[in-house]
Motif scaffolding. Structure first.
Motif, short mmCIF file in Angstrom:
data_model
loop_
_atom_site.label_atom_id
_atom_site.label_comp_id
_atom_site.label_asym_id
_atom_site.label_seq_id
_atom_site.Cartn_x
_atom_site.Cartn_y
_atom_site.Cartn_z
N VAL A 31 16.32 2.36 -15.20
CA VAL A 31 15.45 1.67 -14.25
C VAL A 31 13.72 2.31 -14.49
O VAL A 31 13.96 3.50 -14.94
CB VAL A 31 16.19 2.09 -12.73
N GLU A 32 13.07 1.42 -14.31
CA GLU A 32 11.72 1.90 -14.22
C GLU A 32 11.31 3.06 -13.06
O GLU A 32 11.72 2.69 -11.98
CB GLU A 32 10.63 0.70 -14.18
N VAL A 33 10.45 3.96 -13.20
CA VAL A 33 10.08 4.91 -12.35
C VAL A 33 8.55 5.06 -12.32
O VAL A 33 7.90 5.01 -13.45
CB VAL A 33 10.60 6.20 -12.53
N LEU A 34 8.02 4.71 -11.23
CA LEU A 34 6.65 5.09 -11.04
C LEU A 34 6.02 6.09 -10.02
O LEU A 34 6.91 6.31 -9.31
CB LEU A 34 5.85 3.67 -10.59
N GLU A 35 5.20 6.81 -10.19
CA GLU A 35 4.62 7.70 -9.09
C GLU A 35 3.32 7.20 -8.53
O GLU A 35 2.44 6.76 -9.37
CB GLU A 35 4.16 8.95 -10.08
N THR A 36 3.38 7.50 -7.36
CA THR A 36 2.12 7.01 -6.39
C THR A 36 1.80 8.29 -5.33
O THR A 36 2.44 8.93 -5.16
CB THR A 36 2.73 5.87 -5.67
N SER A 37 0.56 7.97 -5.10
CA SER A 37 -0.05 8.74 -3.84
C SER A 37 -0.83 7.65 -3.06
O SER A 37 -1.70 6.92 -3.47
CB SER A 37 -0.93 10.01 -4.28
#
Ligand SMILES: Nc1nc2c(ncn2[C@@H]2O[C@H](COP(=O)(O)OP(=O)(O)OP(=O)(O)O)[C@@H](O)[C@H]2O)c(=O)[nH]1
Ligand SMILES: [Mg+2]
Length: 217
Positions: free
Chosen positions: A192-198
């Motif tokens: 599964v695709e994982v993204l990091e955000t703020s």
């Protein structure tokens, strides 16, 4: 016990049917649905505010529904983006269901809408079983929640199409162990695709927007 199981299965079957009908109906009108799920306070509203703002700035017609047991706080925050927003109060229910979503769209959803973003009730258990007619389910986990959340709430992470690690600006302070989190994700939902955000710094938000637009099929 079997009777309770039967009743529960019946409710889920009914929701699945309604969700399929809703997806088909909205699809005919050129609308796709995004379902945002997470535990309480992981940053669904903060992320959505940024996503709505950026999508509108890029000329996309977006709208948002947000579900909570009580208060219209999140709708007020989301409305600051300028997008059409509607609050669903669930009256004690810990998740949204397809029929509630459908009822709240009637007479409200603007004709030209391309993307409807739904903020689910803050809960990592109940919403996992309820399809809302979405084309993309995003599960959010913040860096302050612990790296083992995917292992504790496997259904939620298994049914998500995209995992977002939020509040990445706090990663160092929270001593967030990225590789432990990614290993936990990989265990319950390989690939599964994982993204990091703020939502604070804006990091990673454009990537989330891109992924949402990519769900249009
Ligand atoms: N530092 C930092 N704080 C954040 C970020 N995103 C959200 N927060 C803070 O985290 C708290 C909860 O954020 P919300 O956006 O309300 O979270 P939520 O998931 O919508 O919460 P519920 O709807 O109540 O489940 C707020 O105090 C936000 O300001 C982020 O990216 N960085
Ligand atoms: Mg919220």
């Amino acid at each position: 016990v079997p009777r309770v199981v039967d009743l529960k299965q019946g409710v889920l079957d009914k929701n699945d049917r309604l969700a399929r009908a809703l997806r088909a109906d909205l699809g005919d009108r050129g609308v796709i649905v995004i379902n945002l799920v997470s535990g309480p306070g992981s940053g669904k509203t903060a992320l959505l505010e940024e996503v709505l703002r950026r999508m509108r700035a890029a000329g996309h017609a977006v709208a948002a529904l947000t579900g909570d047991l009580a208060t219209e706080n999140d709708a007020r925050r989301l409305a600051r983006s300028g997008a059409p927003v509607r609050q669903i109060m669930t009256d004690g229910n810990c998740h949204l269901e397809a029929d509630i979503v459908r009822d709240h769209l009637e007479g409200w959803l603007p004709e030209d809408t391309e993307v409807l973003l739904i903020e689910n009730v803050g809960n990592l258990v109940c919403p996992a079983n309820y399809d809302l007619g979405e084309s993309l389910r995003i599960v959010i986990a913040s860096v302050t929640e612990g790296e083992d959340k995917p292992l504790k709430y496997p259904t939620m992470f298994f049914t998500a199409d995209l995992v977002v690690i939020s509040k990445i600006d706090l990663a160092e302070a929270a001593e967030f162990d990225r590789s432990a989190f990614l290993a936990a994700v990989a265990q319950v939902h390989p690939g599964v695709e994982v993204l990091e955000t703020s939502a604070r710094t804006g990091d990673g938000i454009d990537e989330v927007v891109e992924r949402i637009l990519g769900a249009r099929g």
